[in-house]
Motif scaffolding. Sequence first.
Motif, PDB file in Angstrom:
ATOM      1  N   UNK A  23       0.862  -1.170   0.000  1.00  0.00           N
ATOM      2  CA  UNK A  23       0.000   0.000   0.000  1.00  0.00           C
ATOM      3  C   UNK A  23       0.901   1.224   0.000  1.00  0.00           C
ATOM      4  N   UNK A  24       0.403   2.314  -0.550  1.00  0.00           N
ATOM      5  CA  UNK A  24       1.269   3.491  -0.655  1.00  0.00           C
ATOM      6  C   UNK A  24       0.482   4.784  -0.625  1.00  0.00           C
ATOM      7  N   UNK A  25       1.160   5.800  -0.143  1.00  0.00           N
ATOM      8  CA  UNK A  25       0.717   7.182  -0.305  1.00  0.00           C
ATOM      9  C   UNK A  25       1.445   7.670  -1.551  1.00  0.00           C
ATOM     10  N   UNK A  26       0.698   8.063  -2.579  1.00  0.00           N
ATOM     11  CA  UNK A  26       1.301   8.417  -3.865  1.00  0.00           C
ATOM     12  C   UNK A  26       0.599   9.639  -4.440  1.00  0.00           C
ATOM     13  N   UNK A  27       1.092  10.109  -5.573  1.00  0.00           N
ATOM     14  CA  UNK A  27       0.539  11.314  -6.211  1.00  0.00           C
ATOM     15  C   UNK A  27       0.429  12.451  -5.191  1.00  0.00           C
ATOM     16  N   UNK A  28       1.475  12.629  -4.421  1.00  0.00           N
ATOM     17  CA  UNK A  28       1.470  13.622  -3.344  1.00  0.00           C
ATOM     18  C   UNK A  28       1.590  15.030  -3.916  1.00  0.00           C
ATOM     19  N   UNK A  29       0.758  15.916  -3.398  1.00  0.00           N
ATOM     20  CA  UNK A  29       0.838  17.347  -3.694  1.00  0.00           C
ATOM     21  C   UNK A  29       1.055  18.043  -2.355  1.00  0.00           C
ATOM     22  N   UNK A  30       2.284  18.427  -2.090  1.00  0.00           N
ATOM     23  CA  UNK A  30       2.629  19.011  -0.792  1.00  0.00           C
ATOM     24  C   UNK A  30       2.057  20.420  -0.624  1.00  0.00           C
ATOM     25  N   UNK A  31       1.666  21.077  -1.696  1.00  0.00           N
ATOM     26  CA  UNK A  31       1.112  22.427  -1.591  1.00  0.00           C
ATOM     27  C   UNK A  31      -0.280  22.424  -0.969  1.00  0.00           C
ATOM     28  N   UNK A  32      -1.070  21.395  -1.182  1.00  0.00           N
ATOM     29  CA  UNK A  32      -2.444  21.374  -0.666  1.00  0.00           C
ATOM     30  C   UNK A  32      -2.468  21.129   0.851  1.00  0.00           C
ATOM     31  N   UNK A  33      -1.896  20.160   1.441  1.00  0.00           N
ATOM     32  CA  UNK A  33      -1.292  18.919   0.974  1.00  0.00           C
ATOM     33  C   UNK A  33      -2.343  17.816   0.839  1.00  0.00           C
ATOM     34  N   UNK A  34      -2.127  16.939  -0.155  1.00  0.00           N
ATOM     35  CA  UNK A  34      -3.033  15.823  -0.404  1.00  0.00           C
ATOM     36  C   UNK A  34      -2.266  14.682  -1.072  1.00  0.00           C
ATOM     37  N   UNK A  35      -2.920  13.524  -1.157  1.00  0.00           N
ATOM     38  CA  UNK A  35      -2.313  12.365  -1.808  1.00  0.00           C
ATOM     39  C   UNK A  35      -3.398  11.382  -2.205  1.00  0.00           C
ATOM     40  N   UNK A  36      -2.948  10.319  -2.808  1.00  0.00           N
ATOM     41  CA  UNK A  36      -3.813   9.196  -3.171  1.00  0.00           C
ATOM     42  C   UNK A  36      -3.245   7.949  -2.495  1.00  0.00           C
ATOM     43  N   UNK A  37      -4.112   7.011  -2.157  1.00  0.00           N
ATOM     44  CA  UNK A  37      -3.661   5.718  -1.630  1.00  0.00           C
ATOM     45  C   UNK A  37      -3.863   4.664  -2.713  1.00  0.00           C
ATOM     46  N   UNK A  38      -2.822   3.862  -2.913  1.00  0.00           N
ATOM     47  CA  UNK A  38      -2.898   2.724  -3.816  1.00  0.00           C
ATOM     48  C   UNK A  38      -2.631   1.451  -3.035  1.00  0.00           C
ATOM     49  N   UNK A  39      -3.088   0.316  -3.556  1.00  0.00           N
ATOM     50  CA  UNK A  39      -2.898  -0.941  -2.838  1.00  0.00           C
ATOM     51  C   UNK A  39      -3.144  -2.137  -3.741  1.00  0.00           C
ATOM     52  N   UNK A  40      -2.532  -3.256  -3.370  1.00  0.00           N
ATOM     53  CA  UNK A  40      -2.845  -4.573  -3.945  1.00  0.00           C
ATOM     54  C   UNK A  40      -2.445  -5.633  -2.935  1.00  0.00           C
ATOM     55  N   UNK A  41      -3.116  -6.775  -3.027  1.00  0.00           N
ATOM     56  CA  UNK A  41      -2.875  -7.855  -2.071  1.00  0.00           C
ATOM     57  C   UNK A  41      -2.711  -9.177  -2.813  1.00  0.00           C
ATOM     58  N   UNK A  42      -1.889 -10.030  -2.259  1.00  0.00           N
ATOM     59  CA  UNK A  42      -1.750 -11.388  -2.774  1.00  0.00           C
ATOM     60  C   UNK A  42      -3.122 -12.050  -2.660  1.00  0.00           C
ATOM     61  N   UNK A  43      -3.591 -12.605  -3.754  1.00  0.00           N
ATOM     62  CA  UNK A  43      -4.931 -13.199  -3.815  1.00  0.00           C
ATOM     63  C   UNK A  43      -5.175 -14.195  -2.689  1.00  0.00           C
ATOM     64  N   UNK A  44      -4.150 -14.930  -2.306  1.00  0.00           N
ATOM     65  CA  UNK A  44      -4.313 -15.935  -1.239  1.00  0.00           C
ATOM     66  C   UNK A  44      -4.722 -15.310   0.092  1.00  0.00           C
ATOM     67  N   UNK A  45      -4.507 -14.006   0.251  1.00  0.00           N
ATOM     68  CA  UNK A  45      -4.784 -13.346   1.529  1.00  0.00           C
ATOM     69  C   UNK A  45      -5.972 -12.396   1.466  1.00  0.00           C
ATOM     70  N   UNK A  46      -6.639 -12.331   0.313  1.00  0.00           N
ATOM     71  CA  UNK A  46      -7.789 -11.429   0.221  1.00  0.00           C
ATOM     72  C   UNK A  46      -8.976 -12.038   0.969  1.00  0.00           C
ATOM     73  N   UNK A  47      -9.872 -11.181   1.385  1.00  0.00           N
ATOM     74  CA  UNK A  47     -11.061 -11.632   2.095  1.00  0.00           C
ATOM     75  C   UNK A  47     -10.900 -11.752   3.594  1.00  0.00           C
ATOM     76  N   UNK A  48      -9.736 -11.362   4.123  1.00  0.00           N
ATOM     77  CA  UNK A  48      -9.490 -11.441   5.565  1.00  0.00           C
ATOM     78  C   UNK A  48      -9.508 -10.080   6.254  1.00  0.00           C
ATOM     79  N   UNK A  49      -9.774  -9.020   5.494  1.00  0.00           N
ATOM     80  CA  UNK A  49      -9.792  -7.674   6.064  1.00  0.00           C
ATOM     81  C   UNK A  49      -8.415  -7.054   6.223  1.00  0.00           C
ATOM     82  N   UNK A  50      -7.383  -7.736   5.739  1.00  0.00           N
ATOM     83  CA  UNK A  50      -6.026  -7.211   5.892  1.00  0.00           C
ATOM     84  C   UNK A  50      -5.833  -5.880   5.162  1.00  0.00           C
TER      85      UNK A  50
END
Length: 187
Positions: A91-118
């Motif tokens: 997971x990451x904080x990306x597309x950061x704009x320090x002037x506002x400041x704001x960002x976007x969160x991105x993420x991906x999970x190994x399929x074997x671990x999805x569905x557990x709320x991680x």
Amino acid sequence: MEPLLLDVPLQLETERLVLRAPLQTGDGDMVNQAIRDSFPELKAWLPFAQELPSVAETETNFRNAHISFLKRESFRFLIFVKETNGFIGTTSLQSIDWDIPKCEIGYWINTRHSGNGYMTEAVKELTIFGLNHFKFRRIEIRCESTNHKSRAIPEKLGFVLEGTFRNDDLSADGSKLTDTCFYSIIK
């Protein structure tokens, strides 16, 4: 604010997870295996996963992520389950704009671990961290409108669906136009 002067922890913890900055040699091998384990699902949603990367390509990507972390351009964290110390995603904080400041969160999970709320747990921690540590005034999550698993995360965490941009992007494989859902949380 001068972002380079910000103290940024290299590790965050939740009840079940450890989020660690990618800075160890060999992270690429571990992440590459997770990409291979999850390739069909990742390929459906992520442009970077249209072809299986080599271990060397993944290692290079993560070393570049570490450089971006040091330059305060983005903050990618590897996600580990505390109980097993097993790697499950990023997971990451990306597309950061320090002037506002704001960002976007991105993420991906190994399929074997999805569905557990991680991933919800990891994104919640990263959201709290971004709002409180960096004093971001806005954090966004963007995802394809038909990616219901990805959409469930901001919805569970109280992000507001600000809208759906029609024909906003190309599908991961570049074959068709897709709609993008824009979620945000503000402080």
